[in-house]
Structure formats: C-alpha cells, structure tokens
Design a protein around this motif. Sequence first.
Motif, PDB file in Angstrom:
ATOM      1  N   LEU A 132       0.799  -1.243   0.000  1.00  0.00           N
ATOM      2  CA  LEU A 132       0.000   0.000   0.000  1.00  0.00           C
ATOM      3  C   LEU A 132       0.828   1.287   0.000  1.00  0.00           C
ATOM      4  O   LEU A 132       0.525   2.211  -0.763  1.00  0.00           O
ATOM      5  N   PRO A 133       1.890   1.365   0.813  1.00  0.00           N
ATOM      6  CA  PRO A 133       2.660   2.628   0.792  1.00  0.00           C
ATOM      7  C   PRO A 133       3.288   2.908  -0.567  1.00  0.00           C
ATOM      8  O   PRO A 133       3.683   4.039  -0.844  1.00  0.00           O
ATOM      9  N   HIS A 134       3.374   1.871  -1.421  1.00  0.00           N
ATOM     10  CA  HIS A 134       4.068   2.022  -2.703  1.00  0.00           C
ATOM     11  C   HIS A 134       3.116   2.112  -3.888  1.00  0.00           C
ATOM     12  O   HIS A 134       3.553   2.380  -5.004  1.00  0.00           O
ATOM     13  N   LEU A 135       1.817   1.853  -3.679  1.00  0.00           N
ATOM     14  CA  LEU A 135       0.863   1.909  -4.803  1.00  0.00           C
ATOM     15  C   LEU A 135       0.482   3.359  -5.068  1.00  0.00           C
ATOM     16  O   LEU A 135       0.355   4.155  -4.128  1.00  0.00           O
ATOM     17  N   PRO A 136       0.271   3.729  -6.337  1.00  0.00           N
ATOM     18  CA  PRO A 136      -0.171   5.099  -6.603  1.00  0.00           C
ATOM     19  C   PRO A 136      -1.589   5.336  -6.049  1.00  0.00           C
ATOM     20  O   PRO A 136      -2.472   4.500  -6.206  1.00  0.00           O
ATOM     21  N   HIS A 137      -1.746   6.472  -5.356  1.00  0.00           N
ATOM     22  CA  HIS A 137      -3.068   6.879  -4.833  1.00  0.00           C
ATOM     23  C   HIS A 137      -3.392   8.193  -5.523  1.00  0.00           C
ATOM     24  O   HIS A 137      -2.741   9.192  -5.200  1.00  0.00           O
ATOM     25  N   PRO A 138      -4.292   8.319  -6.474  1.00  0.00           N
ATOM     26  CA  PRO A 138      -5.151   7.256  -6.985  1.00  0.00           C
ATOM     27  C   PRO A 138      -4.446   6.473  -8.081  1.00  0.00           C
ATOM     28  O   PRO A 138      -3.379   6.866  -8.554  1.00  0.00           O
ATOM     29  N   GLY A 139      -5.075   5.381  -8.479  1.00  0.00           N
ATOM     30  CA  GLY A 139      -4.635   4.655  -9.666  1.00  0.00           C
ATOM     31  C   GLY A 139      -4.179   3.236  -9.419  1.00  0.00           C
ATOM     32  O   GLY A 139      -4.110   2.454 -10.363  1.00  0.00           O
ATOM     33  N   GLY A 140      -3.814   2.889  -8.183  1.00  0.00           N
ATOM     34  CA  GLY A 140      -3.328   1.537  -7.927  1.00  0.00           C
ATOM     35  C   GLY A 140      -4.451   0.512  -7.929  1.00  0.00           C
ATOM     36  O   GLY A 140      -5.632   0.862  -7.830  1.00  0.00           O
ATOM     37  N   ARG A 141      -4.063  -0.718  -8.065  1.00  0.00           N
ATOM     38  CA  ARG A 141      -5.054  -1.807  -8.072  1.00  0.00           C
ATOM     39  C   ARG A 141      -4.572  -2.974  -7.216  1.00  0.00           C
ATOM     40  O   ARG A 141      -3.378  -3.260  -7.171  1.00  0.00           O
ATOM     41  N   ILE A 142      -5.558  -3.661  -6.630  1.00  0.00           N
ATOM     42  CA  ILE A 142      -5.306  -4.886  -5.863  1.00  0.00           C
ATOM     43  C   ILE A 142      -6.278  -5.940  -6.365  1.00  0.00           C
ATOM     44  O   ILE A 142      -7.485  -5.663  -6.500  1.00  0.00           O
TER      45      ILE A 142
END
Length: 277
Positions: A132-142
């Motif tokens: 989570l700390p490394h995913l783009p906010h917004p734009g990341g996906r899980i």
Amino acid sequence: MSGVGSWVRAGRHAVVTGGSSGLGLEISRQLVGRGVGVTLLARDEAKLATAAQALRAQVADAAVRTRSVDVSDPDAVVDAFAGLAADHPIDVLINSAGIMREGYFETLPAAAFTDVMDINFFGTVNAIRAVLPHLPHPGGRIVNIASLAGLTGVFGYTPYCAAKHALVGFTNALRFEMEPQGIGVHLICPGEFDSPLVEALDATRTPENRAHTLTIPKVPVETIARETVAALDSGRDQVIPGRVPALVSTGQRLLPAAGKLVGRRKVAQVYRGPGHP
Ligand SMILES: NC(=O)c1ccc[n+]([C@@H]2O[C@H](COP(=O)([O-])OP(=O)(O)OC[C@H]3O[C@@H](n4cnc5c(N)ncnc54)[C@H](OP(=O)(O)O)[C@@H]3O)[C@@H](O)[C@H]2O)c1
C-alpha cells in the motif's frame, strides 16, 4: 481490450504472488503479452526461475523479474515490496499465492488450519499491507484470488473454505476503504481449474470432495486469467470466471436451499466418511 484507454498497458508493473505456478503464472503470461512488466513472487527459487524463463521464451521482450519470499512472513514481505518498489514503481498487486489442505475435519491436523490461514488469508493481508505505501493513490489496483469456496461450503474444505470466506469478507471491507483513495480492489472467485495444486489434491482428496466440487465443471485456467485481466480494464469489482460457475453461483445465492440439496445429494452418492479404513 488493449487499445488506448485500457488500464492494462505497456509500462505498468504488476507483482503477482504465486506467480511461479498455475493461475498466477497464467495471469503473468497474459500480462507480459500486453507489455506489462511482471514480478513473480513465491518461495521456491528454482520454480521462479523456470517460470520466468518460460515467460521470456513465450513473449519476446517480456519484462519479468522474480523475488523469493514467503507471504506468511510479514516482515520479509514488507522488505520484499520495499525493494521491488524502489527498483520499479508498482501499479498492481495480484494475490494468487495459496495452498490446499483437504480432508475430513476429524482427521485433519490442527496445522492444516493454521497453514491455510497463514498463507491463503494472512499472506494476502501481509502483501497488501506491504504494497500500500508504494501503490499510486489514486490509480493503484489490488486483485485477490479467492474461490467459489469462499462463497459457499464444500465437503473436505473446512480449512480452505474458512480462509477463502475470510478473504472474501476482508476484500469486500477493504474495498470501501480503498475506493475513496482511488485504489481499485478486485475479487476473483474461480471454481476448480487444472493446476499443480489440483494435481496434488487429486492424489489424496476424499471421494465426497471430488463429487461435491465437480458439481460445477472445470473452467480452463486461460479463461480464468483472461477474465481476471479483463477486470482490471473494466473495473469490475467481483468476477466469477466462466459462464456456468457464474450461473450456478447466482442460482445458489438466489435459491440457497436448492444449492444445499444438490450438494447433499452429490455427497450422499459417494459418502464414505472419516471412519473408513
Ligand atoms: N486450482 C483451483 O482449482 C483453484 C480454484 C479456486 C481458487 N484457487 C486459488 O487460486 C490461487 C492459485 O492456485 P493454483 O491452483 O494456481 O495453485 P498452484 O499452481 O499450486 O500455485 C500456487 C502458487 O502459490 C505459491 N505459494 C504457495 N505458498 C506460498 C507462500 N507461503 N508464499 C509465497 N508463495 C506461495 C506457490 O509457489 P511456492 O510453493 O514456490 O511458494 C505457487 O507459485 C490460490 O489462491 C488458490 O486457492 C485455485
């Protein structure tokens, strides 16, 4: 969907837990085929190397990396994702790592429950916490690979159903927290498909489990991977891959009594139970 406007496109980076085998490997193959860079994450380094080599052989210019880590070890997972993200920003985490323990409840060792929970449930929680700390906010996906066994009960799957039901509940709760931050959370619930996991299961599974599980026909792993990748483009938050499993699951939701009746009948036809020598 692969043209302009697709979420899945060249330059993205996906980390796939369980990427060295089965569904995780097939999803990775389809992603690299669309120009996505993929990091395969699993424990066995030799299996990871073989999988990466296979992808590079199948897809010219495939950007494939590997990382050996046990998803049930939270500290090791945090270190692994920090290292991966420092090298290449991560766009999507796909949680496919999983194990199977099947058998009669009375004869399964306690470790069957802790192992399956540690890997199939906490392994996913650990990976999400770490990414989570490394995913783009917004734009990341899980993307969480659960199972139809996370939506219903299956003979012989007391540990597996427990972990997959936990994963379904966790995913549906997490989505409410992630959406306002612009992070998409996708839940995939496949029925049974051929993979090394099922090959091993077939050697030992109870007859009741075989009869109950195969009430729903198997779907090719390629189809499951294709519908998983398509969910990234369409934004669909829950997918039951394959037409028949999707229909059966809808039927079970609308008519739960009928679903239980079919299951009971399938089990009764072959019932042996834990007392069998
Ligand atoms: N096959 C089915 O019928 C079916 C149906 C519904 C849902 N699913 C789910 O789909 C997912 C993939 O299953 P599959 O059939 O493709 O299984 P598979 O071929 O056995 O692959 C499992 C992958 O998970 C990795 N893994 C296992 N334990 C791990 C750990 N502690 N840490 C990191 N990686 C670990 C394995 O590599 P290492 O052993 O080297 O770590 C392997 O890469 C699982 O979540 C499974 O529950 C499967």
